[in-house]
Motif scaffolding. Sequence first.
Motif, mmCIF file in Angstrom:
data_model
loop_
_atom_site.group_PDB
_atom_site.id
_atom_site.type_symbol
_atom_site.label_atom_id
_atom_site.label_comp_id
_atom_site.label_asym_id
_atom_site.label_seq_id
_atom_site.Cartn_x
_atom_site.Cartn_y
_atom_site.Cartn_z
ATOM 1 N N ALA A 125 -50.473 -14.118 30.167
ATOM 2 C CA ALA A 125 -51.007 -15.472 30.177
ATOM 3 C C ALA A 125 -51.200 -16.064 28.785
ATOM 4 C CB ALA A 125 -52.345 -15.488 30.920
ATOM 5 N N LEU A 126 -51.572 -15.236 27.815
ATOM 6 C CA LEU A 126 -51.835 -15.775 26.477
ATOM 7 C C LEU A 126 -51.109 -14.943 25.434
ATOM 8 C CD1 LEU A 126 -53.398 -17.877 24.816
ATOM 9 C CD2 LEU A 126 -55.199 -16.194 24.580
ATOM 10 N N ARG A 127 -50.197 -15.596 24.742
ATOM 11 C CA ARG A 127 -49.472 -14.947 23.645
ATOM 12 C C ARG A 127 -49.907 -15.637 22.355
ATOM 13 N NH1 ARG A 127 -43.616 -13.547 24.379
ATOM 14 N NH2 ARG A 127 -43.414 -15.334 23.001
ATOM 15 N N VAL A 128 -50.365 -14.850 21.396
ATOM 16 C CA VAL A 128 -50.927 -15.372 20.157
ATOM 17 C C VAL A 128 -49.873 -15.261 19.051
ATOM 18 C CG1 VAL A 128 -52.774 -15.076 18.462
ATOM 19 C CG2 VAL A 128 -53.213 -14.635 20.877
ATOM 20 N N PRO A 129 -49.583 -16.363 18.359
ATOM 21 C CA PRO A 129 -48.621 -16.282 17.254
ATOM 22 C C PRO A 129 -49.169 -15.415 16.118
ATOM 23 C CG PRO A 129 -49.601 -18.464 17.339
ATOM 24 C CD PRO A 129 -50.103 -17.718 18.532
#
Length: 172
Positions: A125-129
């Motif tokens: 759900a959440l991919r952090v750069p």
Amino acid sequence: MLLIRLSDGLTRSLMVLGAIWAFALCFLILADIIFRALGTPLSGTKELVANSVVIIVFMQIGFAVRSGSMLRATFLVDMLPPRLQRLLFILCLVAGAGIFFFLLHAAITPALRSFANGEFDGEGALRVPVWPARFAILFGAGLAGVNYLILLLAELLGLRLGNLTLWGGFDV
């Protein structure tokens, strides 16, 4: 001197931003703990915290250098003659600048590659750069190196620089 004022202003500002970021991170972690207790953990908290810690450290490292807060063990150095103490201090400033400028140089390619490839941490759900953390390393290492050079030049030229403080003044 303009360079000192610019560096000190930037150093102070980044320290404050890093502190605010760390404070906000506490609420994210608290929210994740509460939601975990309710059976629905917040997605991506681990990735956000991991990347944020790197960013916060490198936002604040310039302040640690310039304010004289870097870790030092002086119990042996204090027993040496003053001239030898000064020589060791100068050598430590040169070493500190060298280490951070080496880190700056070593971090350029990974930061650019991370940005160009769109590197992300986490799945689902959440991919952090990752690139903001890599560029924080670049910027923080560069600022710490510059602050070591400012301290070195002040020491060599006999200038009296007061320790940088968050709210108080300093002497130039």
